[in-house]
Motif scaffolding. Structure first.
Motif, short mmCIF file in Angstrom:
data_model
loop_
_atom_site.label_atom_id
_atom_site.label_comp_id
_atom_site.label_asym_id
_atom_site.label_seq_id
_atom_site.Cartn_x
_atom_site.Cartn_y
_atom_site.Cartn_z
N GLY A 120 20.71 5.54 144.43
CA GLY A 120 22.33 5.83 144.40
C GLY A 120 23.00 4.85 145.03
N THR A 121 22.58 3.52 144.53
CA THR A 121 23.34 2.68 145.22
C THR A 121 24.48 1.73 144.43
OG1 THR A 121 21.68 0.96 144.76
CG2 THR A 121 21.35 2.18 146.76
N CYS A 122 25.10 2.60 143.64
CA CYS A 122 26.00 2.05 142.76
C CYS A 122 27.11 1.23 143.47
CB CYS A 122 26.85 2.83 141.79
SG CYS A 122 27.49 4.32 142.55
N TRP A 123 27.45 1.86 144.61
CA TRP A 123 28.65 1.16 145.66
C TRP A 123 28.20 -0.19 146.01
CZ3 TRP A 123 26.76 0.23 150.31
CH2 TRP A 123 25.58 0.89 150.95
N SER A 124 26.99 -0.51 146.18
CA SER A 124 26.59 -1.66 146.71
C SER A 124 26.63 -2.72 145.33
CB SER A 124 25.19 -1.77 147.56
OG SER A 124 24.96 -3.07 147.83
N GLY A 173 23.17 10.45 152.75
CA GLY A 173 22.59 10.29 151.41
C GLY A 173 22.65 8.70 150.91
N GLU A 174 22.43 8.80 149.75
CA GLU A 174 22.47 7.32 149.15
C GLU A 174 23.63 6.79 148.75
OE1 GLU A 174 19.22 6.35 146.21
OE2 GLU A 174 18.95 8.30 146.05
N GLY A 175 24.85 7.67 148.88
CA GLY A 175 26.17 7.26 148.52
C GLY A 175 26.85 6.30 149.38
N GLY A 176 27.96 5.77 148.89
CA GLY A 176 28.85 4.90 149.78
C GLY A 176 29.96 4.42 148.80
N LEU A 177 30.92 3.79 149.61
CA LEU A 177 32.02 3.11 148.98
C LEU A 177 32.26 1.70 149.04
CD1 LEU A 177 34.52 5.92 150.08
CD2 LEU A 177 33.31 5.90 147.94
N ASN A 178 33.12 1.23 148.50
CA ASN A 178 33.43 -0.26 148.21
C ASN A 178 33.50 -0.94 149.65
OD1 ASN A 178 34.98 0.34 145.18
ND2 ASN A 178 33.08 -1.05 145.59
#
Length: 363
Positions: free
Chosen positions: A42-46, A94-99
């Motif tokens: 879930g690392t789309c943010w990176s 969790g795996e999420g994050g932001l720009n």
């Protein structure tokens, strides 16, 4: 001419006029690095932010780098752990994050090249964090339940799990913020996140209360039309844009590489393959969809250009992180109405903002 033949021709022509398949023509294409895949993470943010920084380095210095997405991920996992335990478990993990999380970690720990840190023990393996995340969360919950006083080694156990799945990052050669500025002309302080929501005053800075904003990053609020105009202005001037968006709609088609908002509900299935009239998006409708959870920060991507279809409708060329077999060679063409409704925010260089916006925000 036979009346039946004439009717048949008219029906055929009307079908061609009103049921056209998408044919995208490039309006603006900004140089960026190739599409990669986040795989089972879930690392789309990176991936979004790293691709954005790679494009910024190209724009500012003409140099091409293959930066490590997983180096940023690992640094943020360490920060998330501290945040979760210090808040006694009353925080998002969790795996999420932001720009802005990648901008923050780069400012603290620099950036690494993919060749120096792949985030895999075996370079041939696919990324898969499913088991790792479970183990990390178990350690954090134990640390909160027992308190750090009774579980003083929780940080060591947590780091050991990261190392076991991602490899050790201690001693990895990095590009420091100072080197990033001197060699690649990138000042990490030059990047801002803009959004548009009516529950906050316009032209103010606020903490957007979405689950993945674990680091309490600030967002600048602007009117919706101005939000879109800033994205257009940035692209026209050769700046790419990092995008946080909802992709849960049936009309976001990863298979077809199209994201649209049809005007009529009965066009929901057809609109992912055929051009259909789209809904007019108002700030009020956008806000309502956000507040009722129909718009959430599902996925982060990277806007690298613009295109038009044969009817003149405008789309943003969005680089995804689901590999080249997804969408159109890894890209999604997102319509203006879709972006107006479903874009949570964008990260941009402050010099990519409209002069009036920059002045209003005192940047």
């Amino acid at each position: 001419m036979n009346k039946n033949i004439l009717c048949g021709l008219l029906l055929l022509l009307s079908g061609q006029v009103f049921s056209q398949k998408y044919n995208f023509q490039t309006v603006k294409d900004i140089e960026a690095t190739p599409v990669t895949a986040q795989e089972n993470t879930g690392t789309c943010w990176s991936f979004s932010s790293t691709s954005f920084l790679e494009a910024e380095i190209i724009r500012a210095s003409g140099k091409k780098l293959d930066l490590s997405e997983m180096y940023n991920v690992k640094i943020n996992y360490l920060d998330k752990a501290d945040n979760y335990v210090m808040r006694q478990g009353k925080a998002q993990f969790g795996e999420g994050g932001l720009n802005h999380d990648v901008i923050n970690s780069a400012a603290q720990k620099g950036l690494a090249l993919q060749s120096d840190f792949s985030g895999k023990l075996n370079p041939e393996d696919k990324y898969d964090h499913s088991k790792m995340v479970v183990e990390l969360e178990e350690i954090l919950k134990k640390a909160v339940a027992e308190t750090p006083l009774k579980y003083p080694n929780w940080k060591t156990d947590y780091s050991d799990v990261l190392n076991r799945y991602m490899g050790k990052s201690d001693g990895v050669k990095t590009i420091s913020p100072k080197e990033l500025a001197a060699t690649y002309k990138i000042n990490l302080n030059d990047y801002v996140t803009i959004t548009s929501f009516t529950h906050q005053p316009m032209y103010t800075q606020f903490i957007l209360n979405i689950p993945d904003n674990y680091s309490n990053g600030f967002f600048y609020n602007v009117p919706l039309d101005e939000f879109v105009s800033n994205i257009d202005y940035a692209i026209e001037r050769g700046f790419t844009v990092a995008l946080d968006s909802d992709v849960s709609e049936k009309t976001f088609s990863a298979k077809n590489g199209v994201a649209v908002i049809p005007e009529k509900e009965e066009d929901t299935e057809k609109c992912i393959t055929e051009i259909k009239p789209e809904m007019k998006i108002t700030p009020e409708f956008r806000q309502a969809e956000f507040e009722n959870y129909n718009t959430t920060d599902d996925h982060l991507m990277h806007i690298v250009g613009k295109a038009r279809d044969q009817k003149g409708n405008v789309y943003y060329k969005v680089k995804n992180s689901w590999g080249t077999k997804s969408g159109i060679d890894g890209y999604v063409y997102m319509s203006v109405p879709y972006l107006k409704l479903k874009a949570i925010s964008v990260l941009v260089h402050k010099d990519a903002l409209l002069p009036k916006t920059k002045e209003a925000l005192k940047l």
